[in-house]
Scaffold this active site. Structure first.
Site, mmCIF file in Angstrom:
data_model
loop_
_atom_site.group_PDB
_atom_site.id
_atom_site.type_symbol
_atom_site.label_atom_id
_atom_site.label_comp_id
_atom_site.label_asym_id
_atom_site.label_seq_id
_atom_site.Cartn_x
_atom_site.Cartn_y
_atom_site.Cartn_z
ATOM 1 N N GLU A 64 50.330 -10.602 -19.610
ATOM 2 C CA GLU A 64 48.884 -10.787 -19.495
ATOM 3 C C GLU A 64 48.423 -10.576 -18.050
ATOM 4 O O GLU A 64 47.388 -9.938 -17.804
ATOM 5 C CB GLU A 64 48.502 -12.189 -19.971
ATOM 6 C CG GLU A 64 47.008 -12.436 -20.020
ATOM 7 C CD GLU A 64 46.676 -13.847 -20.490
ATOM 8 O OE1 GLU A 64 45.468 -14.159 -20.576
ATOM 9 O OE2 GLU A 64 47.605 -14.632 -20.763
ATOM 10 N N GLY A 72 40.198 -23.214 -10.388
ATOM 11 C CA GLY A 72 39.698 -24.260 -11.275
ATOM 12 C C GLY A 72 40.691 -24.849 -12.243
ATOM 13 O O GLY A 72 40.291 -25.351 -13.300
#
Length: 411
Positions: A400, A177
């Site tokens: 991350e 997305g």
């Protein structure tokens, strides 16, 4: 059509039909037809003969007679123009007629004419906002801090010296997305949206790619505030050390120049770039002032997966769907994978109806069957990312991503 009244002509016509490539036979038939007054049929056979033997003198002479009704030429006197005879085209008269028409210029250059309104890129007004993005709370918070909060609070922006210039690199596995998020940011800001893909910019001719990059940034500045979305930026902004083509290196240089806004200030132009391979992006593109903020877009979390299932099943005939169970069973599935799951479940129900002749609703058994068939497409991406986070993360860029992979037992 040949008149069959003359027995000789009819016999020759049958012979020509049996041997269409016999030029001599066809010319002889044409001569008989012309003598019999059948000019159209004679012309047809002469044309067929000349098509097979363009230099045949007899066929050319017969064609001239058939077209002109018997042309005779007279020798012109010295210095006099030849006089056309019956059946001959008068070329001199035709030249005279043409010369009476004033010639028109082949090319014109009207400096006062407005330039045509053409663009290879569409400037859109996005109709979606971040509220349409399911889950992804951390992603929304980063986007708000980078773009939305400074724009909504101009006084605070001026107080803290925050510029509206900005660049962010979205990276992650395909189908999660990234383009949708770019449109949502534009909709949230009420800004224009320009989506530029690799094929829209790169060109085989020297200098054209650079000009395309310059044009798209000019378009974004003209329509500011504008979100300029650069898709597949790893190909457009590939590391110059890995690029053998000088054309690609100059295209990267032009992109760097436009991001810096040397010729124009990029105030109000928000550049969001997306890539599946951030480790292939030239380091100069990620320098402060360019694409200086990096945002990891991971596969949707459980609330997002539930929202995606709800969206794709909303307009289908369903019953007894346990969205929470589906969301738990699809960890590491991308949004595109979930859409494919719903499509596969619909196919199962449809084919069952075809076999039994009974229309039924889509149920959990169809989705369970689809889950057994459709596997997450993100697995190969994480396999390649594993080497990067383990052996090429000295500066902590992918911390991350490493934490997410550890949490999901991928390391």
């Amino acid at each position: 059509m040949t008149d069959p009244g003359n027995p000789l002509i009819a016999s020759l016509a049958r012979a020509v039909e049996a041997a269409p490539g016999d030029v001599t036979l066809r010319v002889h038939l044409a001569e008989l037809l012309l003598g019999d007054g059948q000019q159209d049929a004679a012309v047809s056979h002469c044309a067929a003969a000349l098509q097979r033997d363009p230099g045949n003198a007899a066929a050319r002479e017969l064609m001239s007679r058939a077209m002109g009704g018997g042309v005779t030429h007279t020798e012109p006197s010295a210095g006099a123009a030849p006089t056309p005879v019956r059946g001959e085209f008068d070329w001199r008269q035709a030249e005279s007629d043409i010369s009476d028409v004033a010639p028109q210029p082949m090319f014109v250059d009207d400096e006062n004419a407005p330039p045509p309104d053409v663009s290879a890129w569409d400037v859109e007004k996005s109709g979606i906002t971040l509220a349409d993005v399911g889950g992804m709370t951390q992603v929304k918070e980063r986007l708000t801090a980078a773009f939305l909060a400074p724009m909504r609070n101009p006084e605070l922006r001026r107080l803290y010296g925050k510029s509206l210039r900005g660049g962010m690199l979205l990276y992650g596995p395909p189908g999660c997305g990234k383009t949708f998020i770019g449109r949502a940011v534009a909709g949230e800001m009420g800004a224009h949206f320009v989506n530029v893909g690799l094929a829209d910019v790169l060109d085989m001719y020297v200098g054209t790619s650079e000009r395309n990059i310059q044009d798209v940034f000019r378009l974004a500045r003209t329509n500011a505030p504008c979100v300029l979305f650069l898709d597949e930026v790893d190909a457009l902004g590939q590391k110059r050390s890995l690029t053998r083509s000088s054309g690609m290196r100059t295209a990267v240089n032009q992109l760097l120049t436009e991001l810096d806004g040397v010729n124009d200030v990029n105030e109000g132009v928000f550049v969001i770039a997306a890539t599946n391979q951030p480790w292939d992006v030239d380091a100069a593109l990620r320098r402060p002032g360019r694409l200086d903020r990096t945002l990891l877009v991971l596969p949707p979390d459980q609330p997002a997966r539930e929202a995606i299932f709800r969206h794709h099943l909303a307009h289908r005939p369903v019953e007894g769907i346990d969205l929470k169970r589906l969301a738990k069973a699809t960890e590491a599935y991308s949004g595109a994978d979930i859409a494919h799951l719903c499509e596969t479940a619909s196919e199962h129900a449809l084919m069952d109806g075809v076999r039994t002749g009974t229309v039924r609703m889509i149920g959990m058994k169809d989705l369970d069957a689809a889950l057994r068939e459709v596997r997450p497409s993100t697995t190969p991406w994480f396999d390649s990312a594993r080497n990067v986070v383990q052996f090429a993360n000295q500066d902590g860029t992918y911390d991350e991503l490493r934490e997410w992979m550890r949490k999901h037992r991928m390391l």
